[in-house]
Design a protein around this motif. Sequence first.
Motif, PDB file in Angstrom:
ATOM      1  N   TYR A 246       9.166  -0.454  -3.446  1.00 52.60           N
ATOM      2  CA  TYR A 246       7.753  -0.395  -3.830  1.00 52.60           C
ATOM      3  C   TYR A 246       6.880  -0.017  -2.630  1.00 52.60           C
ATOM      4  O   TYR A 246       5.967   0.809  -2.764  1.00 52.60           O
ATOM      5  N   ASP A 247       7.167  -0.599  -1.479  1.00 53.49           N
ATOM      6  CA  ASP A 247       6.340  -0.356  -0.289  1.00 53.49           C
ATOM      7  C   ASP A 247       6.355   1.109   0.150  1.00 53.49           C
ATOM      8  O   ASP A 247       5.398   1.587   0.763  1.00 53.49           O
ATOM      9  N   LYS A 254       2.100   3.619  -6.507  1.00 60.95           N
ATOM     10  CA  LYS A 254       1.904   2.162  -6.476  1.00 60.95           C
ATOM     11  C   LYS A 254       0.905   1.738  -7.550  1.00 60.95           C
ATOM     12  O   LYS A 254       1.089   0.711  -8.211  1.00 60.95           O
TER      13      LYS A 254
END
Length: 343
Positions: A246-247, A254
């Motif tokens: 996700y980062d 996102k």
Amino acid sequence: MKSRFHSSLRAVAAAALMLGALGAQAQDKPVEMKFAHWLPASHPLAKLGFEPWAKSVEAASKGSIKVALFPAQQLGKAADHYDMARDGIAEMTWVNPGYQAGRFPMIAAGELPFLIAKPGPGSAALDQWYRQYAATEMKDVKFCFAHVHIGTFHAKKPITEPGQLKGMKIRSANGTVAQTMTLLGATNVQVSAPEARDALDKGVADAITFPWNSIVSFGIDKAVKFHSDMRFYASDFVWVLNKPWYDKLAAGQKKVIDDHCNNEWAGKVGGAWGDEEDSGQAKLEKTAGHTIVPISAAQLDVWKKAVDPVYAQWVKAADAAGNKGQAALDDLRKELANRKAGN
């Protein structure tokens, strides 16, 4: 004239910024999300939850996030799905926290017997309440949302009173149901949902706690014929993501994930699946050889009094986790009441 000229310039600049933003989103680097779960690919939740969610993510990301579904324990056992997301075996997983009893004490509140009556608003209530605890309790992953199903006893003989459970072998849906069975004198059979039919067929279990329609979709209707007509328990589930994956997403990607990991989706998935599960009662009622076992109001009161100690156990576990257990339970009950989802 000058004013109109400046207005036109501002309009052109705004349009250029918008086109630039859209272009940036369109150029987001394509990524794949492996989404693992342990249900059969034909299960109603796959059709009503996983697949619509995946398609919506792909559409909202303009195809830059491709979701590949891995059903039926293809990437790992049912009880391992939280750790699979943590370790990056899959980018997203569907988790039953109750398969690892004691590891996630706060979310276990959703499993308390006779607490949640309606799966749609109940899912939204649990999800809203749990978000304040998720960052601490599930810190190894990115929490997406929570939802529930509601179930009862399905057995080889009718179950109407808690005293009947003494000495029985019961496949419990989660850790809290297992605590309840121990309290009432039953022996717990610890197998995941995909393994439950085999346990019943072989006589390892006499009964199972399960939602209505999954009795049919897992083929368990071939092994049990009596179904207690009460909203006995809930199982809660969480959708979680691998944090490093996700980062690394682009800002637009996102946002797409965040927009699909919210309270609205919790209620939507919980409601769609919950209604489908509840429809299984009518199917079983019309199926030859099956009996829906009525539970009177007086019998229900006996059940509720019998399980009271399980609530005290949960409060104690929440306290031990560094939270104010009774206050947390009161807050959850209030959230359920506000959404008319309590039992």
